[in-house]
Design a protein around this motif. Structure first.
Motif, PDB file in Angstrom:
ATOM      1  N   ASP A  51       0.872  -1.174   0.000  1.00  0.00           N
ATOM      2  CA  ASP A  51       0.000   0.000   0.000  1.00  0.00           C
ATOM      3  C   ASP A  51       0.908   1.222   0.000  1.00  0.00           C
ATOM      4  O   ASP A  51       1.977   1.206   0.593  1.00  0.00           O
ATOM      5  N   ALA A  52       0.528   2.246  -0.711  1.00  0.00           N
ATOM      6  CA  ALA A  52       1.369   3.440  -0.813  1.00  0.00           C
ATOM      7  C   ALA A  52       0.492   4.651  -1.108  1.00  0.00           C
ATOM      8  O   ALA A  52      -0.673   4.516  -1.468  1.00  0.00           O
ATOM      9  N   TYR A  53       1.082   5.826  -0.943  1.00  0.00           N
ATOM     10  CA  TYR A  53       0.401   7.061  -1.313  1.00  0.00           C
ATOM     11  C   TYR A  53       1.436   8.066  -1.793  1.00  0.00           C
ATOM     12  O   TYR A  53       2.631   7.912  -1.567  1.00  0.00           O
ATOM     13  N   ALA A  54       0.956   9.073  -2.487  1.00  0.00           N
ATOM     14  CA  ALA A  54       1.845  10.087  -3.056  1.00  0.00           C
ATOM     15  C   ALA A  54       1.368  11.476  -2.645  1.00  0.00           C
ATOM     16  O   ALA A  54       0.210  11.669  -2.287  1.00  0.00           O
ATOM     17  N   VAL A  55       2.296  12.424  -2.679  1.00  0.00           N
ATOM     18  CA  VAL A  55       1.992  13.841  -2.442  1.00  0.00           C
ATOM     19  C   VAL A  55       2.742  14.627  -3.509  1.00  0.00           C
ATOM     20  O   VAL A  55       3.938  14.409  -3.724  1.00  0.00           O
ATOM     21  N   ASP A  56       2.042  15.507  -4.188  1.00  0.00           N
ATOM     22  CA  ASP A  56       2.627  16.330  -5.249  1.00  0.00           C
ATOM     23  C   ASP A  56       3.361  15.487  -6.299  1.00  0.00           C
ATOM     24  O   ASP A  56       4.440  15.828  -6.767  1.00  0.00           O
ATOM     25  N   GLY A  57       2.767  14.338  -6.644  1.00  0.00           N
ATOM     26  CA  GLY A  57       3.336  13.496  -7.685  1.00  0.00           C
ATOM     27  C   GLY A  57       4.555  12.693  -7.271  1.00  0.00           C
ATOM     28  O   GLY A  57       5.220  12.103  -8.111  1.00  0.00           O
ATOM     29  N   GLN A  58       4.857  12.650  -5.964  1.00  0.00           N
ATOM     30  CA  GLN A  58       6.004  11.887  -5.464  1.00  0.00           C
ATOM     31  C   GLN A  58       5.528  10.859  -4.442  1.00  0.00           C
ATOM     32  O   GLN A  58       4.755  11.186  -3.534  1.00  0.00           O
ATOM     33  N   TRP A  59       6.004   9.623  -4.571  1.00  0.00           N
ATOM     34  CA  TRP A  59       5.649   8.582  -3.609  1.00  0.00           C
ATOM     35  C   TRP A  59       6.254   8.901  -2.250  1.00  0.00           C
ATOM     36  O   TRP A  59       7.375   9.405  -2.171  1.00  0.00           O
ATOM     37  N   VAL A  60       5.524   8.609  -1.196  1.00  0.00           N
ATOM     38  CA  VAL A  60       5.948   8.913   0.171  1.00  0.00           C
ATOM     39  C   VAL A  60       6.282   7.612   0.900  1.00  0.00           C
ATOM     40  O   VAL A  60       5.606   6.601   0.731  1.00  0.00           O
ATOM     41  N   ASN A  61       7.343   7.649   1.723  1.00  0.00           N
ATOM     42  CA  ASN A  61       7.772   6.513   2.553  1.00  0.00           C
ATOM     43  C   ASN A  61       8.164   5.284   1.738  1.00  0.00           C
ATOM     44  O   ASN A  61       7.917   4.161   2.155  1.00  0.00           O
ATOM     45  N   ILE A  62       8.767   5.491   0.604  1.00  0.00           N
ATOM     46  CA  ILE A  62       9.283   4.397  -0.216  1.00  0.00           C
ATOM     47  C   ILE A  62      10.808   4.418  -0.070  1.00  0.00           C
ATOM     48  O   ILE A  62      11.435   5.451  -0.301  1.00  0.00           O
ATOM     49  N   PRO A  63      11.414   3.289   0.330  1.00  0.00           N
ATOM     50  CA  PRO A  63      12.865   3.264   0.548  1.00  0.00           C
ATOM     51  C   PRO A  63      13.666   3.583  -0.714  1.00  0.00           C
ATOM     52  O   PRO A  63      13.213   3.331  -1.833  1.00  0.00           O
ATOM     53  N   GLU A  64      14.858   4.112  -0.501  1.00  0.00           N
ATOM     54  CA  GLU A  64      15.770   4.382  -1.607  1.00  0.00           C
ATOM     55  C   GLU A  64      16.086   3.072  -2.323  1.00  0.00           C
ATOM     56  O   GLU A  64      16.253   2.029  -1.695  1.00  0.00           O
ATOM     57  N   GLY A  65      16.127   3.115  -3.634  1.00  0.00           N
ATOM     58  CA  GLY A  65      16.414   1.928  -4.431  1.00  0.00           C
ATOM     59  C   GLY A  65      15.166   1.162  -4.860  1.00  0.00           C
ATOM     60  O   GLY A  65      15.258   0.219  -5.632  1.00  0.00           O
ATOM     61  N   ILE A  66      14.007   1.567  -4.358  1.00  0.00           N
ATOM     62  CA  ILE A  66      12.749   0.933  -4.740  1.00  0.00           C
ATOM     63  C   ILE A  66      12.071   1.789  -5.798  1.00  0.00           C
ATOM     64  O   ILE A  66      12.005   3.005  -5.677  1.00  0.00           O
ATOM     65  N   THR A  67      11.579   1.151  -6.848  1.00  0.00           N
ATOM     66  CA  THR A  67      10.869   1.844  -7.914  1.00  0.00           C
ATOM     67  C   THR A  67       9.419   1.380  -7.920  1.00  0.00           C
ATOM     68  O   THR A  67       9.158   0.175  -7.895  1.00  0.00           O
ATOM     69  N   ILE A  68       8.499   2.343  -7.947  1.00  0.00           N
ATOM     70  CA  ILE A  68       7.086   2.000  -8.094  1.00  0.00           C
ATOM     71  C   ILE A  68       6.806   1.929  -9.592  1.00  0.00           C
ATOM     72  O   ILE A  68       6.948   2.915 -10.309  1.00  0.00           O
ATOM     73  N   ALA A  69       6.446   0.735 -10.061  1.00  0.00           N
ATOM     74  CA  ALA A  69       6.251   0.508 -11.491  1.00  0.00           C
ATOM     75  C   ALA A  69       4.820   0.778 -11.935  1.00  0.00           C
ATOM     76  O   ALA A  69       4.578   1.070 -13.099  1.00  0.00           O
ATOM     77  N   GLY A  70       3.885   0.673 -11.025  1.00  0.00           N
ATOM     78  CA  GLY A  70       2.488   0.892 -11.360  1.00  0.00           C
ATOM     79  C   GLY A  70       1.646   0.910 -10.100  1.00  0.00           C
ATOM     80  O   GLY A  70       2.125   0.566  -9.028  1.00  0.00           O
ATOM     81  N   TRP A  71       0.400   1.327 -10.260  1.00  0.00           N
ATOM     82  CA  TRP A  71      -0.504   1.373  -9.108  1.00  0.00           C
ATOM     83  C   TRP A  71      -1.933   1.154  -9.578  1.00  0.00           C
ATOM     84  O   TRP A  71      -2.226   1.228 -10.760  1.00  0.00           O
ATOM     85  N   MET A  72      -2.792   0.848  -8.620  1.00  0.00           N
ATOM     86  CA  MET A  72      -4.225   0.734  -8.897  1.00  0.00           C
ATOM     87  C   MET A  72      -4.989   1.122  -7.633  1.00  0.00           C
ATOM     88  O   MET A  72      -4.457   1.010  -6.529  1.00  0.00           O
ATOM     89  N   PRO A  73      -6.201   1.630  -7.807  1.00  0.00           N
ATOM     90  CA  PRO A  73      -6.996   1.977  -6.633  1.00  0.00           C
ATOM     91  C   PRO A  73      -7.289   0.731  -5.795  1.00  0.00           C
ATOM     92  O   PRO A  73      -7.344  -0.381  -6.323  1.00  0.00           O
ATOM     93  N   VAL A  74      -7.466   0.923  -4.497  1.00  0.00           N
ATOM     94  CA  VAL A  74      -7.895  -0.171  -3.637  1.00  0.00           C
ATOM     95  C   VAL A  74      -9.354  -0.462  -4.014  1.00  0.00           C
ATOM     96  O   VAL A  74     -10.177   0.451  -4.032  1.00  0.00           O
ATOM     97  N   PRO A  75      -9.661  -1.704  -4.356  1.00  0.00           N
ATOM     98  CA  PRO A  75     -11.027  -1.995  -4.820  1.00  0.00           C
ATOM     99  C   PRO A  75     -12.048  -1.891  -3.696  1.00  0.00           C
ATOM    100  O   PRO A  75     -11.739  -2.139  -2.537  1.00  0.00           O
ATOM    101  N   ASP A  76     -13.275  -1.505  -4.055  1.00  0.00           N
ATOM    102  CA  ASP A  76     -14.383  -1.546  -3.112  1.00  0.00           C
ATOM    103  C   ASP A  76     -14.693  -3.005  -2.816  1.00  0.00           C
ATOM    104  O   ASP A  76     -14.473  -3.879  -3.660  1.00  0.00           O
ATOM    105  N   LYS A  77     -15.224  -3.264  -1.638  1.00  0.00           N
ATOM    106  CA  LYS A  77     -15.572  -4.646  -1.304  1.00  0.00           C
ATOM    107  C   LYS A  77     -16.523  -5.238  -2.337  1.00  0.00           C
ATOM    108  O   LYS A  77     -16.468  -6.420  -2.621  1.00  0.00           O
ATOM    109  N   GLY A  78     -17.400  -4.420  -2.900  1.00  0.00           N
ATOM    110  CA  GLY A  78     -18.353  -4.906  -3.884  1.00  0.00           C
ATOM    111  C   GLY A  78     -17.703  -5.411  -5.152  1.00  0.00           C
ATOM    112  O   GLY A  78     -18.302  -6.176  -5.909  1.00  0.00           O
TER     113      GLY A  78
END
Length: 106
Positions: free
Chosen positions: A39-66
């Motif tokens: 799980d991750a989040y971004a602020v101003d187009g930058q990922w937050v709390n991601i360690p150095e050397g890690i690349t986020i390749a893609g993302w998707m919304p957390v699905p609704d239970k439905g």
């Protein structure tokens, strides 16, 4: 029928600020292993709390239970989810009070 979830390219679109999403990461994340999802989040187009050397390749919304298969949706306990979120926030040394409005994180 639920729509298929697909990865969104970070170069094409970033999630809204502070929106928690499922992120596909590449690289060795100490304590998590080589590549995977988190799980991750971004602020101003930058990922937050991601360690150095890690690349986020893609993302998707957390699905609704439905949108989840019934076997998975019925196995999710809201209180367990809240407790897990509290634990994750405590690991990141962030103070957050989720007791007031538990439903807002779902």
């Amino acid at each position: 029928m639920a729509s298929l979830m697909t990865w969104i390219n970070c170069k094409e679109q970033m999630p809204a600020d502070m929106e928690v999403v499922i992120a596909l990461y590449l690289g060795h994340w100490l304590g998590r292993g080589n590549s995977g999802i988190t799980d991750a989040y971004a602020v101003d187009g930058q990922w937050v709390n991601i360690p150095e050397g890690i690349t986020i390749a893609g993302w998707m919304p957390v699905p609704d239970k439905g949108e989840l298969p019934e076997w998975l949706a019925t196995s999710i306990d809201d209180h367990v989810l809240v407790d897990q979120c509290k634990e994750r926030m405590n690991e990141k040394s962030v103070h957050v009070n989720l007791d007031d409005d538990e439903s807002s994180i779902l």
